[in-house]
Design a protein around this motif. Structure first.
Motif, PDB file in Angstrom:
ATOM      1  N   SER A 119       0.828  -1.201   0.000  1.00 13.18           N
ATOM      2  CA  SER A 119       0.000   0.000   0.000  1.00 13.18           C
ATOM      3  C   SER A 119       0.868   1.260   0.000  1.00 13.18           C
ATOM      4  O   SER A 119       0.607   2.208  -0.759  1.00 13.18           O
ATOM      5  N   CYS A 123       0.816   3.774  -3.159  1.00 12.47           N
ATOM      6  CA  CYS A 123       0.081   5.011  -2.907  1.00 12.47           C
ATOM      7  C   CYS A 123       0.979   6.181  -2.487  1.00 12.47           C
ATOM      8  O   CYS A 123       0.626   7.343  -2.703  1.00 12.47           O
ATOM      9  N   LYS A 124       2.121   5.884  -1.865  1.00 13.86           N
ATOM     10  CA  LYS A 124       3.027   6.939  -1.408  1.00 13.86           C
ATOM     11  C   LYS A 124       4.470   6.625  -1.817  1.00 13.86           C
ATOM     12  O   LYS A 124       5.344   6.458  -0.964  1.00 13.86           O
ATOM     13  N   PRO A 214      -6.877   1.631  -0.820  1.00 13.74           N
ATOM     14  CA  PRO A 214      -6.181   2.732  -1.509  1.00 13.74           C
ATOM     15  C   PRO A 214      -5.397   2.263  -2.724  1.00 13.74           C
ATOM     16  O   PRO A 214      -5.218   3.037  -3.672  1.00 13.74           O
ATOM     17  N   THR A 218      -5.772   3.919  -6.409  1.00 13.05           N
ATOM     18  CA  THR A 218      -4.572   4.431  -7.071  1.00 13.05           C
ATOM     19  C   THR A 218      -4.394   3.809  -8.445  1.00 13.05           C
ATOM     20  O   THR A 218      -4.047   4.492  -9.415  1.00 13.05           O
ATOM     21  N   GLN A 221      -6.659   5.297 -11.088  1.00 12.91           N
ATOM     22  CA  GLN A 221      -6.257   6.628 -11.542  1.00 12.91           C
ATOM     23  C   GLN A 221      -4.973   6.623 -12.372  1.00 12.91           C
ATOM     24  O   GLN A 221      -4.604   7.645 -12.934  1.00 12.91           O
TER      25      GLN A 221
END
Length: 301
Positions: A119, A123-124, A214, A218, A221
């Protein structure tokens, strides 16, 4: 020891899968192949991650610990396929159950930690090296093993203090199989097992599902098809292991208890006790370019 109710049992007699000598030989060959593939695959994963600097990342650090936990398979049942009297000492049975519980509960926690790692990576990505620093990864692994040890100690404390009959209608000393042999009231043990079963594996499973929400948003997108394919490849391997391990484990440990261990129970237990240990290295290596590249480098050396 006799077959009646006992306050103390010196040894247990395992009935295994079958009493037919021909079927036992066939099962011995099948399980020997599975056992060798499991040990070879998990050791290979550990060696590749340890020796290849490109695999010195948090994801593979967790995978190495997962492979180590999968090495806990006890080949006692292989011996039982070849002997007429399938016995195991009380101490050996207790040790077998404790090791299996420790590895299984730790694997649940590690799978949740790996989902959190995925994750953060998806996501980060810009904060990944900070969030998943080496110190944090070591702490997460330590917490995983401690949680596994805690659950193992609680379940073992409630289980091993009970008086048992000495015939196990199973191929190894597993907690549900032992509870069916108890010659005393097992309500407290069952409640402890169910309560722990709600926490482990449902708590790590919930964390896994929360971590993937998430990731899904992600991926939706993402504009790059290559990026989506890379995420699906990495997360798909992990989700496959999660479904196999949790699905069979929850079915065995969290459904209403019956008085006898039937063939369906034994087949289900094969998936989470034997098959997942063999399939984990295959799933993570066949779908992973980094692991296959590390293997090619090892072969060249």
């Amino acid at each position: 020891m006799g077959e009646g109710n006992q306050t103390s049992v010196a040894e247990f007699i395992s009935l295994g899968f079958s009493q037919d000598p021909k079927i036992q030989i066939l099962l011995f060959c099948v399980f020997l192949i599975i056992y060798l593939l499991s040990v070879f695959g998990n050791l290979l994963i550990i060696i590749l991650i340890q020796t290849d600097s490109q695999l010195h990342t948090p994801m593979y650090f967790f995978l190495k610990n997962l492979s180590f936990a999968d090495l806990s398979i006890v080949p006692q049942m292989l011996i039982h396929f070849l002997v007429k009297r399938k016995t195991i000492s009380s101490a050996g049975c207790s040790l077998q159950m404790i090791v299996f519980l420790l590895a299984g509960c730790t694997e649940c926690a590690l799978l949740a930690v790996m989902s959190y790692d995925h994750s953060v990576a998806v996501c980060k990505p810009l904060h990944y090296s900070t969030v998943m620093a080496q110190r944090v990864c070591v702490q997460l692994v330590i917490v995983s093993w401690i949680s596994g040890a805690f659950v193992c100690s609680v379940d073992s404390a409630f289980t091993l203090c009970l008086p048992y009959q000495n015939i196990i209608n199973h191929y190894f000393c597993e907690l549900p199989a032992l509870l069916k042999l108890a010659s005393a009231d097992i309500y407290k043990a069952e409640m402890a097992l169910f309560s722990i079963g709600v926490i482990i594996p449902l708590a790590p499973l919930s964390l896994t599902l929360v971590s993937y929400w998430p990731i899904i948003f992600t991926v939706i997108q993402m504009q790059s098809g290559e990026g989506r394919l890379k995420v699906f490849s990495t997360c798909g391997s992990h989700l496959t292991v999660v479904v196999l391990y949790y699905g069979s484990g929850i079915f065995a440990y969290m459904r209403p208890n019956s008085k006898t261990m039937n063939e369906k129970d034994q087949v289900i237990s094969v998936f989470y006790s034997v098959m997942t240990s063999m399939l984990n290295p295959i799933i993570y290596s066949l779908r992973n370019k980094d692991v296959k590249g590390a293997l090619r480098n090892l072969v060249r050396r």
